[in-house]
Design a protein around this motif. Structure first.
Motif, mmCIF file in Angstrom:
data_model
loop_
_atom_site.group_PDB
_atom_site.id
_atom_site.type_symbol
_atom_site.label_atom_id
_atom_site.label_comp_id
_atom_site.label_asym_id
_atom_site.label_seq_id
_atom_site.Cartn_x
_atom_site.Cartn_y
_atom_site.Cartn_z
ATOM 1 N N LEU A 1 0.713 -1.212 0.015
ATOM 2 C CA LEU A 1 -0.058 0.119 0.047
ATOM 3 C C LEU A 1 0.915 1.159 0.043
ATOM 4 N N GLN A 2 0.915 1.677 -1.244
ATOM 5 C CA GLN A 2 1.835 2.927 -1.339
ATOM 6 C C GLN A 2 1.198 4.391 -1.471
ATOM 7 N N PRO A 3 1.236 5.378 -0.684
ATOM 8 C CA PRO A 3 0.398 6.482 -0.958
ATOM 9 C C PRO A 3 1.101 7.346 -2.220
ATOM 10 N N PHE A 4 0.074 7.952 -2.836
ATOM 11 C CA PHE A 4 0.386 8.800 -3.906
ATOM 12 C C PHE A 4 1.367 10.139 -3.241
ATOM 13 N N GLN A 5 2.572 10.138 -4.015
ATOM 14 C CA GLN A 5 3.507 11.075 -3.169
ATOM 15 C C GLN A 5 3.922 12.140 -4.462
ATOM 16 N N PRO A 6 3.480 13.382 -4.125
ATOM 17 C CA PRO A 6 3.810 14.151 -5.251
ATOM 18 C C PRO A 6 5.288 14.809 -5.154
ATOM 19 N N PRO A 7 5.752 15.457 -6.140
ATOM 20 C CA PRO A 7 7.243 15.777 -6.039
ATOM 21 C C PRO A 7 7.721 16.300 -4.677
ATOM 22 N N LYS A 8 9.042 16.088 -4.216
ATOM 23 C CA LYS A 8 9.550 16.526 -3.298
ATOM 24 C C LYS A 8 9.309 18.239 -2.953
ATOM 25 N N SER A 9 9.352 18.456 -1.819
ATOM 26 C CA SER A 9 9.503 19.807 -1.417
ATOM 27 C C SER A 9 10.690 20.603 -1.680
ATOM 28 N N SER A 10 10.747 21.824 -1.739
ATOM 29 C CA SER A 10 12.129 22.606 -2.114
ATOM 30 C C SER A 10 13.229 21.975 -0.937
ATOM 31 N N SER A 11 12.836 21.605 0.265
ATOM 32 C CA SER A 11 13.807 21.253 1.253
ATOM 33 C C SER A 11 14.227 19.963 1.086
ATOM 34 N N SER B 1 0.906 -10.360 4.279
ATOM 35 C CA SER B 1 1.287 -9.149 4.838
ATOM 36 C C SER B 1 0.771 -7.978 4.329
ATOM 37 N N VAL B 2 1.197 -6.812 5.105
ATOM 38 C CA VAL B 2 0.419 -5.496 4.461
ATOM 39 C C VAL B 2 1.713 -4.400 4.597
ATOM 40 N N GLN B 3 2.260 -4.121 3.367
ATOM 41 C CA GLN B 3 3.411 -3.514 3.390
ATOM 42 C C GLN B 3 3.373 -2.043 3.057
ATOM 43 N N VAL B 4 4.099 -1.332 3.866
ATOM 44 C CA VAL B 4 4.133 0.231 3.489
ATOM 45 C C VAL B 4 5.470 0.659 3.270
ATOM 46 N N PRO B 5 5.595 1.764 2.364
ATOM 47 C CA PRO B 5 7.018 2.034 2.347
ATOM 48 C C PRO B 5 7.584 3.334 3.101
ATOM 49 N N VAL B 6 8.649 3.098 4.030
ATOM 50 C CA VAL B 6 9.303 4.043 4.915
ATOM 51 C C VAL B 6 9.708 5.139 4.291
ATOM 52 N N ASN B 7 10.015 5.276 3.196
ATOM 53 C CA ASN B 7 10.800 6.386 2.388
ATOM 54 C C ASN B 7 9.628 7.247 2.009
ATOM 55 N N LEU B 8 8.414 6.848 2.159
ATOM 56 C CA LEU B 8 7.347 8.105 1.387
ATOM 57 C C LEU B 8 6.543 8.905 2.469
ATOM 58 N N MET B 9 6.946 8.466 3.792
ATOM 59 C CA MET B 9 6.169 9.132 4.851
ATOM 60 C C MET B 9 7.291 9.386 6.334
ATOM 61 N N SER B 10 6.940 10.279 7.062
ATOM 62 C CA SER B 10 7.629 10.413 8.299
ATOM 63 C C SER B 10 7.537 8.876 9.144
ATOM 64 N N LEU B 11 8.603 8.711 10.022
ATOM 65 C CA LEU B 11 8.502 7.665 10.883
ATOM 66 C C LEU B 11 7.526 7.711 11.700
ATOM 67 N N GLU B 12 6.939 8.765 11.910
ATOM 68 C CA GLU B 12 5.856 8.981 13.112
ATOM 69 C C GLU B 12 4.682 8.102 12.102
ATOM 70 N N ASN B 13 4.526 8.556 10.825
ATOM 71 C CA ASN B 13 3.334 7.809 10.165
ATOM 72 C C ASN B 13 3.444 6.610 9.769
ATOM 73 N N VAL B 14 4.642 6.085 9.852
ATOM 74 C CA VAL B 14 5.223 4.637 9.635
ATOM 75 C C VAL B 14 4.645 4.026 10.771
ATOM 76 N N LEU B 15 4.770 4.459 12.143
ATOM 77 C CA LEU B 15 4.514 3.584 13.180
ATOM 78 C C LEU B 15 3.030 3.764 13.432
#
Length: 156
Positions: free
Chosen positions: A19-29, A58-72
């Motif tokens: 389950l991967q969220p739609f991820q718009p382009p990265k912010s300027s930061s 298993s239900v898999q989520v990508p850790v690099n498309l969200m904050s660690l708080e949201n991963v948790l």
């Protein structure tokens, strides 16, 4: 999700749903930003997936498309697999993975432990050619020896 669950119950061949969220382009930061609406939608989808899919899927989520708080938060909602974590995400190249140390710390702070796994789940080893199964078993022994824990809550 209902169709995937039905297929899994019939054939037993689904090991995970990503389950991967739609991820718009990265912010300027240069950081990945997931809007509150997208996070809430993802959490709802994760919870629905966990309630619909058989327990062995298993239900898999990508850790690099969200904050660690949201991963948790996703783990609390029912995700139990964090996917492949490496130098580069081959699907979402601009999004960097958190450091393994930081990920392990965040999980440990919440009573969880990261566990390595092979791309094929153990229950599918019998589907492999005997020579391939022998190699996979050797790798599995190495990983099993490295991931011994008394902590009952582990995340792949």
């Amino acid at each position: 999700l209902k169709y995937i669950a039905s297929l899994s119950r019939t054939y037993g061949h689904i090991q995970e749903v990503i389950l991967q969220p739609f991820q718009p382009p990265k912010s300027s930061s240069g950081t990945a930003l997931l809007s509150d609406n997208n996070v809430e939608t993802l959490l709802e989808v994760v919870a629905n997936a966990r309630s619909i899919l058989p327990a062995e899927v298993s239900v898999q989520v990508p850790v690099n498309l969200m904050s660690l708080e949201n991963v948790l938060r996703c783990i609390e909602a029912g995700a139990n697999d964090l996917g492949g974590i490496g130098e580069v995400d081959e699907v979402n190249k601009p999004y960097k993975f958190p450091s393994l140390n930081r990920l392990r710390e965040a999980l440990a702070e919440n009573g969880l432990q990261l566990r390595e796994r092979l791309p094929i789940y153990k229950r599918y080893d019998t589907w492999l050619d005997p020579k391939m199964r022998e190699r996979v078993n050797a790798w599995r022994k190495r990983l099993d020896g490295a991931s011994v824990s008394t902590n009952p809550r582990m995340v792949d």
